[in-house]
Design a protein around this motif. Structure first.
Motif, short mmCIF file in Angstrom:
data_model
loop_
_atom_site.label_atom_id
_atom_site.label_comp_id
_atom_site.label_asym_id
_atom_site.label_seq_id
_atom_site.Cartn_x
_atom_site.Cartn_y
_atom_site.Cartn_z
N THR A 47 47.82 39.92 42.01
CA THR A 47 46.55 40.38 41.44
C THR A 47 46.73 41.77 40.87
O THR A 47 47.33 42.65 41.49
CB THR A 47 45.45 40.41 42.52
OG1 THR A 47 45.14 39.07 42.91
CG2 THR A 47 44.19 41.06 42.00
N CYS A 95 42.13 41.00 36.94
CA CYS A 95 40.77 41.02 37.48
C CYS A 95 39.97 42.21 36.95
O CYS A 95 40.39 43.36 37.11
CB CYS A 95 40.81 41.06 39.00
SG CYS A 95 41.65 39.64 39.73
N TYR A 155 36.72 43.59 37.91
CA TYR A 155 35.59 43.66 38.84
C TYR A 155 34.83 44.96 38.57
O TYR A 155 35.37 46.05 38.75
CB TYR A 155 36.07 43.64 40.28
CG TYR A 155 36.79 42.37 40.68
CD1 TYR A 155 36.34 41.13 40.25
CD2 TYR A 155 37.92 42.41 41.50
CE1 TYR A 155 37.00 39.96 40.61
CE2 TYR A 155 38.58 41.25 41.87
CZ TYR A 155 38.11 40.03 41.42
OH TYR A 155 38.76 38.88 41.79
N LYS A 181 39.80 37.15 35.42
CA LYS A 181 38.61 37.09 36.26
C LYS A 181 37.68 38.25 35.91
O LYS A 181 38.09 39.41 35.96
CB LYS A 181 38.98 37.17 37.75
CG LYS A 181 39.79 36.00 38.27
CD LYS A 181 40.06 36.16 39.76
CE LYS A 181 40.85 35.00 40.33
NZ LYS A 181 41.09 35.18 41.79
N LYS A 199 33.92 39.71 37.01
CA LYS A 199 32.87 39.51 38.01
C LYS A 199 32.15 40.82 38.28
O LYS A 199 32.78 41.88 38.38
CB LYS A 199 33.50 38.98 39.31
CG LYS A 199 32.50 38.56 40.36
CD LYS A 199 33.22 37.94 41.56
CE LYS A 199 32.23 37.47 42.61
NZ LYS A 199 32.94 36.87 43.78
N ALA A 254 31.08 42.96 40.65
CA ALA A 254 31.40 43.08 42.08
C ALA A 254 32.14 44.38 42.34
O ALA A 254 32.73 44.99 41.44
CB ALA A 254 32.24 41.89 42.53
N PRO A 277 35.34 46.03 43.55
CA PRO A 277 36.71 45.52 43.64
C PRO A 277 37.31 45.59 45.03
O PRO A 277 38.09 44.71 45.42
CB PRO A 277 37.48 46.41 42.65
CG PRO A 277 36.63 47.62 42.45
CD PRO A 277 35.22 47.16 42.61
N ARG A 337 35.74 45.26 47.93
CA ARG A 337 35.20 44.15 48.72
C ARG A 337 35.83 42.82 48.31
O ARG A 337 36.09 41.95 49.15
CB ARG A 337 33.68 44.09 48.56
CG ARG A 337 32.96 45.23 49.26
CD ARG A 337 31.46 45.14 49.05
NE ARG A 337 30.76 46.21 49.74
CZ ARG A 337 29.46 46.45 49.62
NH1 ARG A 337 28.73 45.70 48.81
NH2 ARG A 337 28.89 47.45 50.30
N GLU A 338 36.09 42.66 47.01
CA GLU A 338 36.71 41.43 46.54
C GLU A 338 38.12 41.28 47.08
O GLU A 338 38.54 40.20 47.47
CB GLU A 338 36.72 41.39 45.02
CG GLU A 338 35.36 41.23 44.38
CD GLU A 338 34.69 39.91 44.74
OE1 GLU A 338 35.37 38.86 44.65
OE2 GLU A 338 33.50 39.93 45.10
N GLU A 351 40.96 38.68 50.35
CA GLU A 351 42.22 38.05 49.95
C GLU A 351 43.29 38.38 50.98
O GLU A 351 43.48 39.53 51.33
CB GLU A 351 42.65 38.56 48.57
CG GLU A 351 41.68 38.28 47.45
CD GLU A 351 41.82 36.89 46.87
OE1 GLU A 351 42.63 36.11 47.42
OE2 GLU A 351 41.14 36.59 45.88
#
Length: 262
Positions: free
Chosen positions: A174, A204, A206, A236, A238, A240, A242, A244-245, A249
């Motif tokens: 990621t 990502c 976020y 990705k 979103k 959100a 980052p 917390r995302e 994982e």
């Protein structure tokens, strides 16, 4: 001639080609075709261009099981990267039993460095880096937090910090979108790492505010490189936080720029 960000550059022997550069080259078509093949086939060379070899730092005061896991991961990486050696720098050598066990792993491509006085540690690491052409440091998070951050930052080398899960059990990488320049600087190495270790890559974006428009250039850059590498990436986006995302994982390699805020 190199075209970079709509500006023309006349190269000399010191000019470095960067991602997203456009090159106009004149010459014999047969020769140019071979040059193109050579450039496009230069894959899976990480940790180059930072250096060729791996450098594992082990503190013998650590738990024996943790030491074995780190050693196994280091050997795993050495076997996946082409023509590299693994150097193991030992700290706190009073535990001779573990040191004797480690020395059983020495070979033509694995070398134990155990003559280190702690008072000279940083100078020795800098010396090792230059002498042994080190391209990637492998280090436990506790040592990194306690001693190494500023010194390793100065050396400008990639860093692998051991996590809860072993690297050979991970199938995904990621990369969080950040500063455009940092993202472009990372890109070639990111694709090289993912291809070498057979990792699926997620890019990502976020954003707590949900503002995704600022990162369009980054996405285009990575999609262009993905096409050149014939490598699929997942984008990705979103609304959100980052952190917390990422907390949910537990089976990813998180790739991030090594800057002062790390």
């Amino acid at each position: 001639i190199i075209y970079r960000k709509e500006k023309q550059i006349l190269p000399n022997s010191a000019t470095m080609i960067k991602p997203n550069d456009r090159l106009v080259i004149a010459g014999n078509p047969t020769v140019l075709e071979e040059v193109y093949k050579t450039i496009t086939e230069r894959k899976k060379l990480f940790p180059e261009p930072f250096g060729k070899n791996l450098y594992l730092i082990i503190d013998l005061n650590q738990n024996r099981e943790d030491i074995e896991i780190m050693l196994n991961e280091a050997i795993f990486l050495k076997e996946h990267f082409l023509d590299c050696r693994l150097y193991i720098r030992i700290l706190h050598m009073k535990n001779s039993n573990i040191l004797d066990e480690l020395k059983k792993n020495e070979s033509d491509n694995i070398e134990i460095l155990d003559d280190c006085e702690n008072s000279e540690l940083f100078n020795i690491i800098e010396f090792d880096t230059t002498k042994s052409d080190i391209g990637l440091f492998l280090i436990d998070n506790k040592i990194f937090k306690r001693q190494m951050q500023e010194r390793l930052y100065i050396l400008k080398r990639p860093l692998y910090i051991f996590g809860i899960n072993s690297l050979y059990n991970i199938s995904k990488a990621t990369l969080l979108m950040g500063d455009d320049i940092e993202m472009e600087t990372l890109s070639s190495s990111v694709f090289d790492i993912c291809e070498t270790l057979n990792l699926k890559l997620s890019l990502c974006n976020y954003d707590p505010e949900g503002d995704f428009s600022e990162k369009k250039n980054i996405i285009e850059h990575y999609e262009t490189l993905a096409n050149l590498h014939s490598f699929k990436i997942k984008i990705k986006e979103k609304k959100a936080n980052p952190i917390r995302e990422l907390r949910v994982e537990n089976d990813i390699l998180h790739i991030a720029p090594f800057d002062k805020s790390i």
